[in-house]
Write a protein that holds these residues in place. Structure first.
Motif, PDB file in Angstrom:
ATOM      1  N   GLU A  47      30.176  28.467  46.314  1.00  0.00           N
ATOM      2  CA  GLU A  47      30.705  28.686  44.230  1.00  0.00           C
ATOM      3  C   GLU A  47      28.642  29.205  43.857  1.00  0.00           C
ATOM      4  O   GLU A  47      28.293  27.964  44.315  1.00  0.00           O
ATOM      5  CB  GLU A  47      30.852  27.165  43.914  1.00  0.00           C
ATOM      6  CG  GLU A  47      30.904  27.379  42.116  1.00  0.00           C
ATOM      7  CD  GLU A  47      31.041  25.533  42.015  1.00  0.00           C
ATOM      8  OE1 GLU A  47      31.739  25.743  40.570  1.00  0.00           O
ATOM      9  OE2 GLU A  47      32.227  24.957  42.521  1.00  0.00           O
ATOM     10  N   ASN A  48      29.136  29.730  43.316  1.00  0.00           N
ATOM     11  CA  ASN A  48      27.780  30.174  42.378  1.00  0.00           C
ATOM     12  C   ASN A  48      27.100  30.103  40.988  1.00  0.00           C
ATOM     13  O   ASN A  48      28.449  30.056  40.026  1.00  0.00           O
ATOM     14  CB  ASN A  48      27.978  32.087  42.628  1.00  0.00           C
ATOM     15  CG  ASN A  48      28.330  32.832  44.048  1.00  0.00           C
ATOM     16  OD1 ASN A  48      27.667  32.256  45.014  1.00  0.00           O
ATOM     17  ND2 ASN A  48      29.125  34.071  43.852  1.00  0.00           N
ATOM     18  N   LYS A  72      37.320  36.196  41.404  1.00  0.00           N
ATOM     19  CA  LYS A  72      36.302  34.895  41.095  1.00  0.00           C
ATOM     20  C   LYS A  72      37.154  33.952  39.667  1.00  0.00           C
ATOM     21  O   LYS A  72      37.921  34.791  39.387  1.00  0.00           O
ATOM     22  CB  LYS A  72      35.499  35.705  40.063  1.00  0.00           C
ATOM     23  CG  LYS A  72      34.640  37.142  41.703  1.00  0.00           C
ATOM     24  CD  LYS A  72      33.629  37.743  40.311  1.00  0.00           C
ATOM     25  CE  LYS A  72      32.493  38.037  41.414  1.00  0.00           C
ATOM     26  NZ  LYS A  72      32.079  39.848  40.830  1.00  0.00           N
ATOM     27  N   LEU A  73      37.208  32.905  39.624  1.00  0.00           N
ATOM     28  CA  LEU A  73      37.107  31.999  38.548  1.00  0.00           C
ATOM     29  C   LEU A  73      35.960  31.614  38.219  1.00  0.00           C
ATOM     30  O   LEU A  73      35.087  30.990  38.430  1.00  0.00           O
ATOM     31  CB  LEU A  73      37.800  30.885  39.609  1.00  0.00           C
ATOM     32  CG  LEU A  73      38.507  29.614  38.393  1.00  0.00           C
ATOM     33  CD1 LEU A  73      39.274  30.363  37.459  1.00  0.00           C
ATOM     34  CD2 LEU A  73      39.007  28.527  39.195  1.00  0.00           C
ATOM     35  N   VAL A  74      35.915  32.169  36.980  1.00  0.00           N
ATOM     36  CA  VAL A  74      34.768  32.304  36.373  1.00  0.00           C
ATOM     37  C   VAL A  74      34.790  30.840  35.376  1.00  0.00           C
ATOM     38  O   VAL A  74      35.467  31.418  34.525  1.00  0.00           O
ATOM     39  CB  VAL A  74      34.598  33.844  35.564  1.00  0.00           C
ATOM     40  CG1 VAL A  74      33.013  33.155  34.866  1.00  0.00           C
ATOM     41  CG2 VAL A  74      34.161  35.292  36.605  1.00  0.00           C
ATOM     42  N   GLN A 110      38.525  29.019  31.190  1.00  0.00           N
ATOM     43  CA  GLN A 110      38.673  29.897  32.451  1.00  0.00           C
ATOM     44  C   GLN A 110      38.506  30.878  32.807  1.00  0.00           C
ATOM     45  O   GLN A 110      40.120  31.260  31.928  1.00  0.00           O
ATOM     46  CB  GLN A 110      38.394  28.800  34.105  1.00  0.00           C
ATOM     47  CG  GLN A 110      37.828  27.928  34.160  1.00  0.00           C
ATOM     48  CD  GLN A 110      38.419  26.599  35.336  1.00  0.00           C
ATOM     49  OE1 GLN A 110      37.762  27.303  36.180  1.00  0.00           O
ATOM     50  NE2 GLN A 110      38.439  25.512  34.381  1.00  0.00           N
ATOM     51  N   LEU A 111      38.669  32.045  33.768  1.00  0.00           N
ATOM     52  CA  LEU A 111      38.980  33.383  33.541  1.00  0.00           C
ATOM     53  C   LEU A 111      39.014  33.944  35.294  1.00  0.00           C
ATOM     54  O   LEU A 111      38.114  33.790  35.800  1.00  0.00           O
ATOM     55  CB  LEU A 111      38.463  34.012  33.153  1.00  0.00           C
ATOM     56  CG  LEU A 111      39.246  35.705  33.031  1.00  0.00           C
ATOM     57  CD1 LEU A 111      40.366  35.708  32.330  1.00  0.00           C
ATOM     58  CD2 LEU A 111      38.318  37.227  32.681  1.00  0.00           C
ATOM     59  N   TRP A 112      40.639  33.645  35.876  1.00  0.00           N
ATOM     60  CA  TRP A 112      40.699  33.977  37.161  1.00  0.00           C
ATOM     61  C   TRP A 112      40.789  35.577  37.465  1.00  0.00           C
ATOM     62  O   TRP A 112      41.351  36.295  37.087  1.00  0.00           O
ATOM     63  CB  TRP A 112      42.265  33.915  37.800  1.00  0.00           C
ATOM     64  CG  TRP A 112      42.381  33.997  39.221  1.00  0.00           C
ATOM     65  CD1 TRP A 112      43.369  35.126  39.196  1.00  0.00           C
ATOM     66  CD2 TRP A 112      41.993  34.213  40.168  1.00  0.00           C
ATOM     67  NE1 TRP A 112      43.463  35.290  40.570  1.00  0.00           N
ATOM     68  CE2 TRP A 112      42.242  34.936  40.664  1.00  0.00           C
ATOM     69  CE3 TRP A 112      40.378  33.184  40.517  1.00  0.00           C
ATOM     70  CZ2 TRP A 112      42.892  34.798  42.701  1.00  0.00           C
ATOM     71  CZ3 TRP A 112      40.829  33.776  42.104  1.00  0.00           C
ATOM     72  CH2 TRP A 112      41.410  34.741  42.976  1.00  0.00           C
ATOM     73  N   TYR A 132      31.357  30.041  38.726  1.00  0.00           N
ATOM     74  CA  TYR A 132      31.935  30.917  39.785  1.00  0.00           C
ATOM     75  C   TYR A 132      32.594  30.187  41.395  1.00  0.00           C
ATOM     76  O   TYR A 132      31.356  31.029  42.045  1.00  0.00           O
ATOM     77  CB  TYR A 132      32.425  32.134  39.466  1.00  0.00           C
ATOM     78  CG  TYR A 132      30.754  32.716  39.635  1.00  0.00           C
ATOM     79  CD1 TYR A 132      30.876  34.308  40.982  1.00  0.00           C
ATOM     80  CD2 TYR A 132      29.428  33.097  38.424  1.00  0.00           C
ATOM     81  CE1 TYR A 132      30.294  35.167  40.229  1.00  0.00           C
ATOM     82  CE2 TYR A 132      28.583  33.874  39.166  1.00  0.00           C
ATOM     83  CZ  TYR A 132      28.594  34.560  40.164  1.00  0.00           C
ATOM     84  OH  TYR A 132      27.647  35.621  40.881  1.00  0.00           O
ATOM     85  N   LYS A 133      33.725  30.357  41.430  1.00  0.00           N
ATOM     86  CA  LYS A 133      33.988  30.161  42.533  1.00  0.00           C
ATOM     87  C   LYS A 133      34.237  31.927  43.091  1.00  0.00           C
ATOM     88  O   LYS A 133      34.846  32.266  42.532  1.00  0.00           O
ATOM     89  CB  LYS A 133      35.329  29.312  42.660  1.00  0.00           C
ATOM     90  CG  LYS A 133      35.167  28.021  42.425  1.00  0.00           C
ATOM     91  CD  LYS A 133      36.192  26.754  42.398  1.00  0.00           C
ATOM     92  CE  LYS A 133      35.789  25.736  41.398  1.00  0.00           C
ATOM     93  NZ  LYS A 133      34.682  25.290  41.804  1.00  0.00           N
TER      94      LYS A 133
END
Length: 185
Positions: A47-48, A72-74, A110-112, A132-133
């Motif tokens: 996760e960042n 990315k999950l943002v 969130q956006l995948w 984001y993951k």
């Protein structure tokens, strides 16, 4: 949590439920089983978090090649951003098309973005914090990009970006026409 339909296959807009009262709210922003069943059966390995201080900061459009391609999950945990994904999957019916949405602390959305898309965002207010993951670790050797303002893609950024705040790397990324094939649909 609910999923909102988006026009590019593979992307998913996720809206976590918020339970609130006079104290604030509580929200489950990620549930592994739910995500695997409803969005994508992937493993997140890192996760960042990033801070962009100035309005008009553009980060992207970035992606990584295999074997370090990232989904990315943002989400935006402070501020407001315009988050963008561009389909770069050769053979995709939506190749070169983009999708953008506002992510903010207020909307909690969130956006995948799965592997095969270039990702970037522009800050709409000061001091945006993005979390984001990702499904693969960062790899400098696999790191690639696409020019954020390529006219052939035509992203409609929601603010004037004549003075966009960019990294030196993002100023010189290739256009879509000059991007070597990186992913297959």
């Amino acid at each position: 949590m609910t999923i909102t339909s988006v026009p590019l296959a593979g992307l998913a807009k996720i809206v976590p439920t918020r339970l609130g009262d006079h104290r604030g709210y509580f929200s489950e922003v990620f549930k592994d089983g739910w995500f695997r069943e409803n969005v994508a059966d992937v493993n997140f390995v890192q996760e960042n978090e990033s801070l962009s201080a100035a309005v008009g900061t553009v980060r992207g459009l970035h992606f990584q090649l295999e074997p370090f391609a990232q989904g990315k999950l943002v989400r935006c945990i402070a501020g407001r951003i315009f988050d963008v994904a561009v389909d770069i999957r050769t053979g995709s019916p939506t190749y070169g098309q983009w999708y953008g949405t506002e992510l903010s602390k207020e909307n909690g959305e969130q956006l995948w973005i799965p592997a095969g898309f270039a990702h970037g965002f522009a800050t709409l207010v000061p001091d945006c914090v993005i979390s984001y993951k990702v499904t693969a670790p960062y790899s400098a050797a696999s790191d690639r990009g696409l020019l954020w303002n390529d006219p052939a893609i035509g992203i409609k950024w929601p603010l004037p970006l004549d003075n966009a705040v960019l990294s030196e790397k993002d100023k010189v990324q290739p256009t879509l026409a000059n991007l070597p094939p990186s992913f297959t649909y």
